[in-house]
Design a protein around this motif. Structure first.
Motif, PDB file in Angstrom:
ATOM      1  N   LEU A   1      38.273  45.499  47.714  1.00  0.00           N
ATOM      2  CA  LEU A   1      37.646  46.273  46.652  1.00  0.00           C
ATOM      3  C   LEU A   1      37.882  45.619  45.293  1.00  0.00           C
ATOM      4  CD1 LEU A   1      36.068  48.850  45.967  1.00  0.00           C
ATOM      5  CD2 LEU A   1      38.278  50.030  45.731  1.00  0.00           C
ATOM      6  N   ALA A   2      39.100  45.139  45.066  1.00  0.00           N
ATOM      7  CA  ALA A   2      39.386  44.456  43.798  1.00  0.00           C
ATOM      8  C   ALA A   2      38.606  43.160  43.682  1.00  0.00           C
ATOM      9  CB  ALA A   2      40.887  44.181  43.709  1.00  0.00           C
ATOM     10  N   THR A   3      38.407  42.483  44.815  1.00  0.00           N
ATOM     11  CA  THR A   3      37.636  41.239  44.813  1.00  0.00           C
ATOM     12  C   THR A   3      36.197  41.469  44.372  1.00  0.00           C
ATOM     13  OG1 THR A   3      39.026  40.385  46.598  1.00  0.00           O
ATOM     14  CG2 THR A   3      36.896  39.291  46.236  1.00  0.00           C
TER      15      THR A   3
ATOM     16  N   LEU B   1      21.504  40.804  38.124  1.00  0.00           N
ATOM     17  CA  LEU B   1      21.170  39.606  38.885  1.00  0.00           C
ATOM     18  C   LEU B   1      22.363  38.672  38.980  1.00  0.00           C
ATOM     19  CD1 LEU B   1      19.083  37.834  40.335  1.00  0.00           C
ATOM     20  CD2 LEU B   1      18.407  36.927  38.083  1.00  0.00           C
ATOM     21  N   THR B   2      22.995  38.435  37.854  1.00  0.00           N
ATOM     22  CA  THR B   2      24.151  37.532  37.844  1.00  0.00           C
ATOM     23  C   THR B   2      25.335  38.129  38.600  1.00  0.00           C
ATOM     24  OG1 THR B   2      23.414  36.786  35.658  1.00  0.00           O
ATOM     25  CG2 THR B   2      25.657  36.192  36.345  1.00  0.00           C
ATOM     26  N   SER B   3      25.558  39.427  38.413  1.00  0.00           N
ATOM     27  CA  SER B   3      26.710  40.071  39.068  1.00  0.00           C
ATOM     28  C   SER B   3      26.583  40.034  40.572  1.00  0.00           C
ATOM     29  CB  SER B   3      26.845  41.521  38.584  1.00  0.00           C
ATOM     30  OG  SER B   3      27.083  41.574  37.199  1.00  0.00           O
ATOM     31  N   LEU B   4      25.413  40.379  41.085  1.00  0.00           N
ATOM     32  CA  LEU B   4      25.244  40.402  42.541  1.00  0.00           C
ATOM     33  C   LEU B   4      25.414  39.002  43.120  1.00  0.00           C
ATOM     34  CD1 LEU B   4      22.242  42.898  42.898  1.00  0.00           C
ATOM     35  CD2 LEU B   4      24.658  43.298  43.411  1.00  0.00           C
ATOM     36  N   LEU B   5      24.848  37.993  42.440  1.00  0.00           N
ATOM     37  CA  LEU B   5      25.021  36.628  42.943  1.00  0.00           C
ATOM     38  C   LEU B   5      26.495  36.235  42.973  1.00  0.00           C
ATOM     39  CD1 LEU B   5      22.017  34.809  41.194  1.00  0.00           C
ATOM     40  CD2 LEU B   5      22.267  35.373  43.628  1.00  0.00           C
ATOM     41  N   LEU B   6      27.201  36.573  41.877  1.00  0.00           N
ATOM     42  CA  LEU B   6      28.634  36.244  41.835  1.00  0.00           C
ATOM     43  C   LEU B   6      29.434  37.014  42.877  1.00  0.00           C
ATOM     44  CD1 LEU B   6      29.281  36.003  37.980  1.00  0.00           C
ATOM     45  CD2 LEU B   6      29.203  34.138  39.655  1.00  0.00           C
TER      46      LEU B   6
ATOM     47  N   PHE C   1      28.340  37.983  45.882  1.00  0.00           N
ATOM     48  CA  PHE C   1      28.129  37.338  47.171  1.00  0.00           C
ATOM     49  C   PHE C   1      28.887  36.016  47.262  1.00  0.00           C
ATOM     50  CE2 PHE C   1      24.047  39.881  47.229  1.00  0.00           C
ATOM     51  CZ  PHE C   1      24.489  40.749  48.221  1.00  0.00           C
ATOM     52  N   VAL C   2      28.877  35.257  46.164  1.00  0.00           N
ATOM     53  CA  VAL C   2      29.603  33.979  46.171  1.00  0.00           C
ATOM     54  C   VAL C   2      31.099  34.233  46.335  1.00  0.00           C
ATOM     55  CG1 VAL C   2      30.226  31.974  44.776  1.00  0.00           C
ATOM     56  CG2 VAL C   2      27.847  32.769  44.834  1.00  0.00           C
ATOM     57  N   THR C   3      31.654  35.245  45.663  1.00  0.00           N
ATOM     58  CA  THR C   3      33.090  35.534  45.739  1.00  0.00           C
ATOM     59  C   THR C   3      33.494  35.988  47.126  1.00  0.00           C
ATOM     60  OG1 THR C   3      33.071  36.185  43.412  1.00  0.00           O
ATOM     61  CG2 THR C   3      34.959  36.899  44.744  1.00  0.00           C
TER      62      THR C   3
ATOM     63  N   PHE D   1      35.952  34.999  52.312  1.00  0.00           N
ATOM     64  CA  PHE D   1      35.851  34.989  53.763  1.00  0.00           C
ATOM     65  C   PHE D   1      36.107  33.596  54.315  1.00  0.00           C
ATOM     66  CE2 PHE D   1      33.300  34.464  57.628  1.00  0.00           C
ATOM     67  CZ  PHE D   1      33.834  35.460  58.422  1.00  0.00           C
ATOM     68  N   ALA D   2      35.589  32.584  53.584  1.00  0.00           N
ATOM     69  CA  ALA D   2      35.777  31.208  54.055  1.00  0.00           C
ATOM     70  C   ALA D   2      37.248  30.807  54.033  1.00  0.00           C
ATOM     71  CB  ALA D   2      34.947  30.255  53.188  1.00  0.00           C
TER      72      ALA D   2
END
Length: 596
Positions: free
Chosen positions: A529-531, A561-566, A568-570, A575-576
């Motif tokens: 959640l914090a992530t 737009l920027t928040s959602l992209l960030l 997903f990237v985070t 996960f990786a």
């Protein structure tokens, strides 16, 4: 906050009778054994009390007799002196100091030649006891008295004074009956120094310690039982075993355990005109509650059908009432035939009836306690095996550990009490056994216990009236096997408790591990959640630097737009690094290391 109800108030009052009583610390401090110059406030005029004067004179050299001197002046144990002064007992309960001093409950039994049933006289006042002691008639001929026995319930100053002065009883006989402690504080004035065995064997009395159990229906009855124990002159205490929380028990029922004592004294030969005389001391019994499982088994043989037909429809003779230890003891003392035939041509056989009846009753109490411990340990095992069924709602396995700690404290003490009984009792009364019980039970005992049993069996009788009869078992020897088996049971209980404690501790550790795993899962969720909020906070911080408020509509669009992209990237990067991708990298790295 817990509401104050009558039930809660009652439970708080019951806690006053638990193991630790803070108010006793001040009393113990005031009764310091090292404060030798202190003048006690309970000193009385002893000019008309020769035995009290005798005990006080001896207490300067025999320090352990100071407790008896204090007891005879206070009327009860000195620990209750403050309560007597503040009127706690004289105002709230009918047990004031004067009543304690004069309390008398004595039964005199006279065993005569040619009579199966002894003559009985109940004595309920110190004046009547004085009259009974002044009767110096010694029967002759067919009705000659062989043995006179005084059975005393609870001790009092007057009873000790009259019996002690009349028969010149050793003061330590009465002193040993006053208190019963498992251990002593370093300042206790009532500390009883240990005896050498060679000295104890010269005593003309013996003392037996044993536990008793009583069932109380609720907290109120238990509190009444505790109050009744406080009313005794001798110091005894009723304790809650804290094992009555299982699904098998009534919700508010309590089983109370107490340690009690009995003592038997034999007068010197031909020192009294009454002939052979004995004194038997027993503790009083609480009137509230019931003996656990209604007490011991009736060991008399059941009457046959022909015997009942002879009664012509009448009920069989009533057995012991089991309402008090004193009453049951008198019942069996009046029926010596219930214990089997005595030794033929043995003049001291009647003098061994008291100790024989006493041992039967004590052994019955011990068997009940052993069965109760077996029951509680079995219940703990079921609670460990099936906690979902046999633990009450809201309880955890930690409750079982608390129950076991009670028995870890009591069972070794019971083992010690049984050992003392085997070492002392069976060398005092008629004991001429040709075969040792330990030989038949030796495979179940350790080397020390087996050696002690052999020594006790091989030792000659120390009874002052004993005459050696070769090749014939004594009238007490048959009971020895029961006490040996009881001690073996206590040894097995000790080992079983140790094993159960290890199992419960391991179960608690496993439960803690499960709880830790759940906590770890919750922390992981909070981390994810914090992530998710990290990129949102970062984007908001960057976009907040915009100074043109008219462009807010474009800013909001670019923000999401920027928040959602960030986000997903985070999440992908996290996960990786923590999931299967990281595992793949670690596996490939390990393979390269092995190849090199």
């Amino acid at each position: 906050m817990t509401a104050t109800t009558p039930e809660n108030v009652l439970q708080e009052k019951v806690k006053e009778y638990q193991y630790f009583q803070p108010e006793l610390i001040q009393i113990i401090a005031s009764e310091n054994i090292y404060d030798e110059d202190r003048q006690q406030p309970w000193e009385i005029d002893d000019r008309d009390k020769p035995y009290t004067k005798h005990v006080k004179a001896l207490s300067s050299s025999w320090r352990h007799l100071r407790l008896l001197a204090d007891f005879m002046q206070v009327g009860t144990t000195p620990l209750r002196w403050k309560d007597l002064q503040t009127g706690r007992w004289s105002k709230d309960k009918p047990f004031n100091r004067q009543e304690r001093i004069s309390r008398t409950k004595v039964t005199r039994l006279d065993y005569h030649e040619g009579s199966d049933k002894p003559g009985r006289k109940d004595i309920t006042s110190s004046a009547k006891l004085r009259e009974a002691l002044d009767e110096q008639a010694l029967e002759n001929g067919l009705g000659q008295r062989k043995f006179r026995l005084f059975v005393v319930e609870d001790l009092s100053s007057d009873v000790i004074e009259l019996l002690g002065a009349h028969y010149d009883v050793e003061p330590a006989f009465f002193r040993d009956q006053i208190v019963d402690y498992a251990w002593y504080n370093t300042r206790d004035r009532w500390m009883d120094p240990p005896r050498l065995d060679v000295v104890a064997r010269r005593q003309r009395w013996l003392q037996i310690r044993f536990p008793t159990s009583r069932y109380f229906e609720n907290h109120l009855r238990f509190k009444e039982g505790c109050d009744q124990f406080e009313s005794f002159n001798v110091y005894r205490r009723l304790e809650d075993d804290i094992n009555n929380t299982g699904v098998w028990d009534a919700e508010k029922a309590i089983v109370g355990l107490s340690r009690t004592r009995a003592a038997f004294w034999i007068a010197k030969e031909e020192t009294h005109v009454e002939g052979a005389v004995g004194i038997l001391l027993v503790d009083p019994t609480a009137k509230t509650g019931f003996p656990l499982w209604h007490g011991y088994r009736n060991w008399e043989d059941t009457p046959s059908m022909k015997d009942l037909e002879k009664l012509e429809g009448k009920m069989p003779p009533p057995g012991p009432t089991r309402k008090s230890f004193f009453g049951d003891l008198i019942y069996w003392l009046e029926k010596p035939e219930a214990f089997g035939p005595s030794l033929p041509n043995y003049p001291a056989a009647d003098m061994h009836i008291p100790i024989r009846a006493l041992l039967f009753l004590i052994c019955g109490e011990w068997l009940t306690i052993a069965e109760y411990i077996q029951t509680r340990l079995a219940q703990v095992e079921w609670e460990i095996s099936f906690p979902e069924h046999f633990l009450n709602s809201g309880e955890t396995i930690d409750v079982a550990l608390k129950k076991l700690h009670i028995w870890r404290r009591l069972v070794p003490l019971y083992h010690r009490m049984l050992t003392e009984t085997l070492q002392r009792v069976f060398s005092f009364p008629c004991h001429t056994g040709a075969a040792s019980t330990a030989d038949s039970l030796g495979s179940l005992q350790d080397s020390n216990s087996r050696a002690a049993d052999r020594n006790a069996a091989s030792s000659q009788c120390q009874c002052p009236h004993h005459q050696q009869i070769p090749n014939q078992s004594g009238c007490i020897t048959a009971l020895r096997e029961d006490f040996v088996r009881l001690r073996i049971s206590m040894e097995e209980f000790e080992k079983r408790i140790d094993r159960l404690t290890s199992v419960v501790t391991a179960s608690i550790s496993i439960d803690d591990s499960h709880r830790g795993l759940k906590d770890t899962t919750n922390v992981t969720r909070l981390t994810w959640l914090a992530t998710c909020f990290i990129p949102l906070s970062l984007t908001a911080s960057v976009f907040s630097m915009q100074q043109y408020i008219a462009n807010i509509q474009y800013i909001i669009g670019w923000y999401f737009l920027t928040s959602l992209l960030l986000v997903f990237v985070t999440i992908g990067g996290a996960f990786a690094l923590t999931g299967s991708v990281a595992d793949v990298f670690r596996v490939s790295k390990n393979k390269k290391g092995k190849d090199s």
